[in-house]
Motif scaffolding. Structure first.
Motif, short mmCIF file in Angstrom:
data_model
loop_
_atom_site.label_atom_id
_atom_site.label_comp_id
_atom_site.label_asym_id
_atom_site.label_seq_id
_atom_site.Cartn_x
_atom_site.Cartn_y
_atom_site.Cartn_z
N LYS A 280 0.83 -1.19 0.00
CA LYS A 280 0.00 0.00 0.00
C LYS A 280 0.87 1.25 0.00
O LYS A 280 2.01 1.24 0.50
N ALA A 281 0.32 2.34 -0.55
CA ALA A 281 1.03 3.63 -0.52
C ALA A 281 1.00 4.19 0.89
O ALA A 281 -0.05 4.25 1.52
N LEU A 282 2.16 4.58 1.40
CA LEU A 282 2.29 5.07 2.77
C LEU A 282 3.01 6.42 2.78
O LEU A 282 3.89 6.68 1.95
N PRO A 283 2.67 7.28 3.74
CA PRO A 283 3.18 8.66 3.72
C PRO A 283 4.55 8.86 4.37
O PRO A 283 4.69 9.62 5.34
N PHE A 284 5.57 8.17 3.85
CA PHE A 284 6.91 8.38 4.40
C PHE A 284 7.95 8.22 3.31
O PHE A 284 7.69 7.64 2.25
N CYS A 285 9.14 8.74 3.56
CA CYS A 285 10.26 8.57 2.63
C CYS A 285 11.54 8.37 3.44
O CYS A 285 11.59 8.67 4.63
N ILE A 286 12.58 7.85 2.79
CA ILE A 286 13.85 7.59 3.43
C ILE A 286 14.82 8.72 3.11
O ILE A 286 15.18 8.93 1.94
N VAL A 287 15.20 9.47 4.12
CA VAL A 287 16.08 10.63 3.92
C VAL A 287 17.50 10.12 3.65
O VAL A 287 18.08 9.39 4.46
N THR A 288 18.05 10.49 2.50
CA THR A 288 19.34 9.95 2.09
C THR A 288 20.36 11.05 1.83
O THR A 288 20.04 12.12 1.33
N ASP A 289 21.62 10.75 2.19
CA ASP A 289 22.74 11.63 1.88
C ASP A 289 23.50 11.15 0.65
O ASP A 289 24.41 11.84 0.19
N ARG A 290 23.15 10.00 0.15
CA ARG A 290 23.85 9.45 -1.00
C ARG A 290 23.54 10.26 -2.26
O ARG A 290 22.48 10.87 -2.39
N CYS A 291 24.49 10.25 -3.17
CA CYS A 291 24.32 10.95 -4.44
C CYS A 291 23.94 9.95 -5.54
O CYS A 291 24.46 8.82 -5.57
N TYR A 292 23.04 10.35 -6.43
CA TYR A 292 22.56 9.49 -7.51
C TYR A 292 22.54 10.27 -8.82
O TYR A 292 22.23 11.47 -8.84
N LYS A 293 22.83 9.59 -9.89
CA LYS A 293 22.84 10.20 -11.21
C LYS A 293 21.46 10.77 -11.55
O LYS A 293 20.43 10.17 -11.23
N PHE A 294 21.46 11.94 -12.20
CA PHE A 294 20.20 12.55 -12.64
C PHE A 294 20.32 12.96 -14.10
O PHE A 294 21.34 13.52 -14.50
N PRO A 295 19.28 12.71 -14.90
CA PRO A 295 18.05 11.97 -14.55
C PRO A 295 18.32 10.48 -14.49
O PRO A 295 19.15 9.97 -15.25
N PRO A 296 17.62 9.77 -13.61
CA PRO A 296 17.83 8.32 -13.50
C PRO A 296 17.20 7.59 -14.69
O PRO A 296 16.25 8.07 -15.30
N SER A 297 17.74 6.42 -14.97
CA SER A 297 17.15 5.58 -16.02
C SER A 297 17.51 4.13 -15.72
O SER A 297 18.45 3.85 -14.97
N GLY A 298 16.75 3.20 -16.31
CA GLY A 298 17.02 1.78 -16.12
C GLY A 298 16.98 1.38 -14.66
O GLY A 298 15.93 1.42 -14.01
N PHE A 299 18.16 1.01 -14.11
CA PHE A 299 18.26 0.64 -12.71
C PHE A 299 18.64 1.82 -11.81
O PHE A 299 19.04 1.64 -10.67
N GLY A 300 18.53 3.03 -12.34
CA GLY A 300 18.85 4.22 -11.56
C GLY A 300 17.86 4.45 -10.43
O GLY A 300 16.79 3.82 -10.36
N VAL A 301 18.21 5.37 -9.53
CA VAL A 301 17.39 5.62 -8.33
C VAL A 301 16.90 7.06 -8.35
O VAL A 301 17.71 8.00 -8.30
N PRO A 302 15.59 7.27 -8.41
CA PRO A 302 15.06 8.63 -8.31
C PRO A 302 15.06 9.10 -6.85
O PRO A 302 14.86 8.32 -5.94
N VAL A 303 15.29 10.39 -6.66
CA VAL A 303 15.25 10.97 -5.32
C VAL A 303 14.16 12.04 -5.32
O VAL A 303 14.22 13.01 -6.09
N ALA A 304 13.18 11.87 -4.47
CA ALA A 304 12.03 12.77 -4.41
C ALA A 304 12.31 13.95 -3.49
O ALA A 304 13.04 13.83 -2.50
#
Length: 421
Positions: A280-304
């Motif tokens: 189910k959709a739940l109202p939380f997210c995981i706060v991250t300090d990691r850096c991710y490529k933008f824009p993500p694609s394939g197995f990339g990780v989006p950061v909201a």
């Protein structure tokens, strides 16, 4: 003379159901009426009733007793909240957990299992929790890797390899051990166990509709080839299976399952043990300090962006000025593999950050705007914390805990404040 008892019986039946104080008022009034009738034998029954109504308004006599609101069944349930992980950004996430889980279910018992590091002093924010059953802040040690674990698990996608997976699994199952010990000590069994992470920011409360007996609840999206394991909620029996991250690895090995990441191993635990699950959709997210490529694609990780309308269902997030909103989001998300880091984006639920660098300058103000005055106050409190106030806070947390396993307040605060913020 008219009989006062006969007069009383002419009142509506519910008058007789009033509490004793109102009955005394009625009897007093009737006695007074009887006295008046002795001095005036010509008075009619109607006159007598009019006299009563002049003394006490009739509507006030028949006013119904206030109806007590019915308690939600969950308020009568025993609930354990299992909180695990390191306290890296706990000044941002902790107050939301306190406000939107622990204070929503105030009769729940908190169990904290966290490794000791330079951020552990921030856990003092939990000292205002309604009920704290057990706190364990431990010095991490290397966990020996068994042949079964090396066969079943894979280091792929794990920042710290298989050792990182074992440390995480130990956090989760260690919390279950704490819960079992507390149950045994007090001779009862919890009805429900909520398992959430220290680095989770809750934008809204965990609603009662998420308690589904006989099924284990997980967040939708961010499946990474299995099931999203960033949160879990179930009754006691399903939770025991879900939280046994280490002890069920031999079962997975017996089933000939190999090369599983955390999410795939989690799904295998449930399916091999015949535990039904629901996402189910739940109202939380995981706060991250990691850096991710933008824009993500394939197995990339989006950061909201934390300011996203959500629900984000445990997606990675940070406080940022979004660079991709509205019609920009769909094309980016559709480039991702749906069974991997994909999350629900339709109906404008998310805005995306460019997370290829560290957090942007001025992130504090962005967070404060999202969190609101009260939650932002905790961030500011931690940012200006003195050693004395820190020690007092940790001591308060220890005092509030039924069981404490960990270093002294001075050791925790020195590690955090003297090593630099």
């Amino acid at each position: 003379m008219r009989n006062p008892v006969k007069i009383l019986t002419r009142f509506p039946k519910r008058v007789l159901d009033l509490d004793w104080r109102l009955l005394l008022l009625i009897l007093f009034s009737l006695t007074l009426v009887a006295y008046v009738s002795l001095s005036s034998s010509s008075s009619s029954p109607t006159t007598l009733l009019v006299s009563v109504s002049n003394l006490i308004p009739f509507k006030s006599l028949i006013r119904a007793r206030p109806i007590q609101p019915k308690l939600h069944p969950l308020n009568r349930s025993r609930i354990a909240v299992c909180l695990v992980g390191g306290a890296r950004r706990f000044e941002l996430t902790g107050p939301s957990i306190l406000e939107r889980i622990l204070r929503v279910y105030e009769k729940s018992d908190l169990f904290l299992h966290s490794p000791l590091d330079s951020n552990s002093y921030k856990l003092m924010l939990l000292s205002d929790s309604p009920r704290i059953a057990s706190v364990k802040i431990f010095k991490p040690k290397r966990i020996p890797e068994t042949p079964q674990e090396l066969r079943v698990l894979t280091a792929h996608t794990s920042p710290n390899g298989i050792q990182g997976l074992l440390q995480y699994f130990n956090l989760v199952e260690g919390c279950l051990t704490m819960i079992k010990e507390y149950q045994e000590e007090h001779s009862f069994t919890y009805d429900w166990i909520i398992r959430t992470r220290v680095d989770g920011y809750w934008a809204g409360p965990l609603g009662p509709e998420n308690f589904i007996r006989g099924k284990y609840l997980v967040p939708a999206g961010s499946q990474y080839g299995g099931l999203n394991d960033r949160f879990g909620l179930g009754d006691y029996n399903t939770s025991v299976v879900a939280l046994s991250r280490l002890s069920l690895i031999p079962k997975l090995d017996s089933a000939k399952l190999t090369k599983l990441n955390s999410e795939a191993a989690f799904k295998a635990q449930l399916t091999t043990q015949n535990v039904d699950f629901v996402a189910k959709a739940l109202p939380f997210c995981i706060v991250t300090d990691r850096c991710y490529k933008f824009p993500p694609s394939g197995f990339g990780v989006p950061v909201a962006a934390m300011s996203s309308p959500g629900p984000l269902s445990g997606a990675k997030c940070r406080p940022c000025k979004p660079v991709c909103t509205g019609p920009c989001v769909g094309p980016v998300m559709n480039r991702l593999y749906r069974g991997w880091s994909w999350m629900e984006w339709r109906n404008n639920t998310i805005n995306l950050c460019d997370a290829h660098r560290e957090w942007e300058e001025g992130w504090q103000g962005l967070f404060d705007k999202v969190a609101g005055t009260r939650l932002a106050g905790a961030r500011k409190k931690v940012a200006t914390l003195s050693m004395d106030r820190c020690v007092q806070g940790i001591k308060k947390l220890r005092k509030q805990s039924a069981h404490w396993y960990g270093p002294t307040a001075q050791e925790i605060c020195r590690l955090g404040l003297e090593s630099g913020r």
